[in-house]
Design a protein around this motif. Structure first.
Motif, short mmCIF file in Angstrom:
data_model
loop_
_atom_site.label_atom_id
_atom_site.label_comp_id
_atom_site.label_asym_id
_atom_site.label_seq_id
_atom_site.Cartn_x
_atom_site.Cartn_y
_atom_site.Cartn_z
N ILE A 100 0.69 -1.54 0.34
CA ILE A 100 0.12 -0.08 0.44
C ILE A 100 0.59 1.16 -0.02
N ASP A 101 1.99 0.66 -0.16
CA ASP A 101 3.16 2.49 0.48
C ASP A 101 4.73 1.78 0.34
N ILE A 102 4.92 2.00 -0.79
CA ILE A 102 6.23 1.83 -1.12
C ILE A 102 7.12 3.09 -0.99
N ARG A 103 7.77 3.01 0.09
CA ARG A 103 8.62 4.52 0.13
C ARG A 103 9.59 4.12 -0.69
N GLN A 104 9.70 5.33 -1.01
CA GLN A 104 10.79 6.36 -2.08
C GLN A 104 12.16 5.27 -1.49
N HIS A 105 13.05 5.73 -0.92
CA HIS A 105 13.89 4.79 -0.65
C HIS A 105 13.92 3.87 -0.51
N ASN A 106 12.95 2.20 -0.39
CA ASN A 106 13.22 1.41 -1.04
C ASN A 106 13.11 1.25 -1.98
N ARG A 107 11.61 1.61 -2.55
CA ARG A 107 11.84 1.74 -4.25
C ARG A 107 12.86 1.72 -4.88
N ASP A 108 14.06 3.13 -4.78
CA ASP A 108 15.12 3.14 -5.06
C ASP A 108 16.38 2.56 -4.90
N ALA A 109 16.95 1.25 -3.16
CA ALA A 109 17.36 0.21 -3.68
C ALA A 109 16.66 -0.72 -4.14
N ILE A 110 15.47 -0.81 -4.64
CA ILE A 110 15.14 -2.27 -5.56
C ILE A 110 15.27 -2.04 -6.52
N GLU A 111 15.18 -0.82 -7.19
CA GLU A 111 15.47 -0.88 -8.60
C GLU A 111 16.22 -0.80 -9.22
N ALA A 112 17.48 -0.70 -7.62
CA ALA A 112 18.99 -0.61 -8.09
C ALA A 112 19.27 -1.84 -7.85
N HIS A 113 18.96 -2.67 -7.52
CA HIS A 113 19.69 -4.45 -7.19
C HIS A 113 19.42 -5.18 -8.54
N PRO A 114 20.37 -5.68 -8.56
CA PRO A 114 21.16 -6.74 -10.05
C PRO A 114 20.01 -7.61 -10.18
N LEU A 115 18.80 -7.61 -9.41
CA LEU A 115 17.92 -8.81 -9.31
C LEU A 115 16.62 -8.13 -10.56
N PHE A 116 16.73 -7.00 -10.14
CA PHE A 116 15.34 -5.95 -10.18
C PHE A 116 14.82 -6.41 -11.98
N PRO A 117 15.42 -6.87 -12.48
CA PRO A 117 14.90 -7.32 -13.90
C PRO A 117 13.82 -8.79 -13.31
N ARG A 118 13.61 -8.73 -12.32
CA ARG A 118 12.90 -10.38 -12.06
C ARG A 118 11.74 -9.77 -11.09
N ILE A 119 12.04 -8.37 -10.75
CA ILE A 119 10.13 -8.07 -9.94
C ILE A 119 9.91 -6.99 -10.86
N GLU A 120 8.40 -7.46 -10.47
CA GLU A 120 7.24 -6.26 -10.44
C GLU A 120 6.79 -5.92 -9.85
N MET A 121 6.85 -4.17 -9.67
CA MET A 121 6.07 -4.10 -8.03
C MET A 121 4.62 -3.39 -8.81
N ILE A 122 3.33 -3.16 -7.62
CA ILE A 122 2.11 -2.57 -7.51
C ILE A 122 2.47 -1.95 -6.20
N GLU A 123 1.84 -0.76 -6.71
CA GLU A 123 1.87 0.11 -5.22
C GLU A 123 -0.06 0.72 -4.97
N GLY A 124 -0.32 -0.33 -4.40
CA GLY A 124 -2.17 -0.35 -3.52
C GLY A 124 -2.32 -1.39 -2.73
N SER A 125 -3.34 -0.75 -2.19
CA SER A 125 -3.75 -1.84 -1.33
C SER A 125 -4.23 -3.45 -2.22
N SER A 126 -3.92 -4.36 -1.16
CA SER A 126 -4.05 -5.82 -1.92
C SER A 126 -4.85 -6.34 -1.67
N ILE A 127 -5.73 -5.51 -1.68
CA ILE A 127 -7.71 -6.39 -1.39
C ILE A 127 -8.04 -5.03 -1.88
N ALA A 128 -7.79 -4.28 -2.59
CA ALA A 128 -8.91 -3.18 -3.93
C ALA A 128 -8.86 -4.04 -4.88
N GLU A 129 -9.72 -3.97 -5.87
CA GLU A 129 -10.64 -4.51 -7.01
C GLU A 129 -9.64 -3.95 -7.40
#
Length: 259
Positions: free
Chosen positions: A120-149
């Motif tokens: 629901i809240d991907i904090r910018q410093h965490n997003r930046d670190a994840i996107e800078a990681h060598p394994l990021f090509p394997r990762i997709e992220m969605i920001e939002g409530s996990s139970i929102a339609e």
């Protein structure tokens, strides 16, 4: 009996003994209760990112990843991203094994297997670190409530192209939220794969350990698990996993799809 089968039989007998040893199971819960005020799970990282998981549970996940061979892992709850990185590294190893067995070249920037994280809240410093990681090509992220339609619809669309899916639920730990997550994401789990519900241990620990958080005994992931299973016989608790771990945040939380 060959040596490999003999060893597997020995392991199964060990687990049988652990399941029957209620004193040892209780002692393990006491250990977790005493370690929790020190935020013991916060003290570990994976490939440079804080993971906030117990090592035993991480070990159990890699066993399941090898057994299931998923091509998509869906995770609710991202925090610092260590769990996403961990899952991505496991999928990278599966791809490496597949390529080695087939004698094929592997392009790590174009992976077949993916991890999808929802928060629901991907904090910018965490997003930046994840996107800078060598394994990021394997990762997709969605920001939002996990139970929102809207979020659930996006996940369904992304998951539609995958054949073997494993789900990990580790966000808001209230009964209603986890039950809603189970209703949304458990049906995406493919047969013989797993939906892992973390922090079911909340049901078995004193309410004061949760501090000011809105969840606690009677209002926890475990109460949600048991409510969900009443109407969904295509899932069953794989008790052998959490009983052999002893130190785990997920008792009754390893759900296997059998339908």
């Amino acid at each position: 009996m060959n040596p490999n089968d003999a060893f597997r039989a020995e392991v199964e007998a060990n687990i049988d003994g652990l399941m029957e040893d209620t004193d040892l199971q209780a002692l393990s819960r006491v250990w977790i209760r005493e370690a929790t005020p020190y935020k013991w799970s916060y003290n570990f990282s994976w490939f440079g990112r804080p993971a906030i998981q117990l090592p035993n549970d991480a070990w159990a996940l890699q066993e399941l990843v090898w057994k299931v061979r998923p091509d998509l892992i869906i995770e609710t709850g991202i925090a610092h991203g260590g769990s996403l990185i961990y899952s991505a590294s496991l999928l990278a190893l599966l791809d490496l094994c597949d390529a080695t067995e087939k004698g094929e070249m592997l392009d790590p920037r174009k992976p077949k297997r993916k991890v999808l994280g929802i928060d629901i809240d991907i904090r910018q410093h965490n997003r930046d670190a994840i996107e800078a990681h060598p394994l990021f090509p394997r990762i997709e992220m969605i920001e939002g409530s996990s139970i929102a339609e809207e979020t659930i619809t996006k996940v369904r669309e992304m998951a539609s192209g995958y054949k073997r899916i494993l789900v990990c639920l580790d966000s808001n730990h209230t009964h209603d939220h986890v039950l809603a997550e189970l209703e949304a994401y458990a049906p995406m789990v493919t047969p013989e794969s797993y939906c892992i519900v973390f922090d079911t241990l909340i049901e078995d620990t004193p309410a004061w350990l949760g501090g000011e958080r809105p969840w606690g005994p009677g209002n926890s992931p475990k109460s949600a698990v048991h409510a969900y299973l009443k109407n969904n016989p295509d899932f069953e608790i794989d008790s052998r996993i959490d009983k052999k771990l002893l130190i785990t945040v997920a008792p009754d939380g390893f759900l296997k799809r059998i339908g």
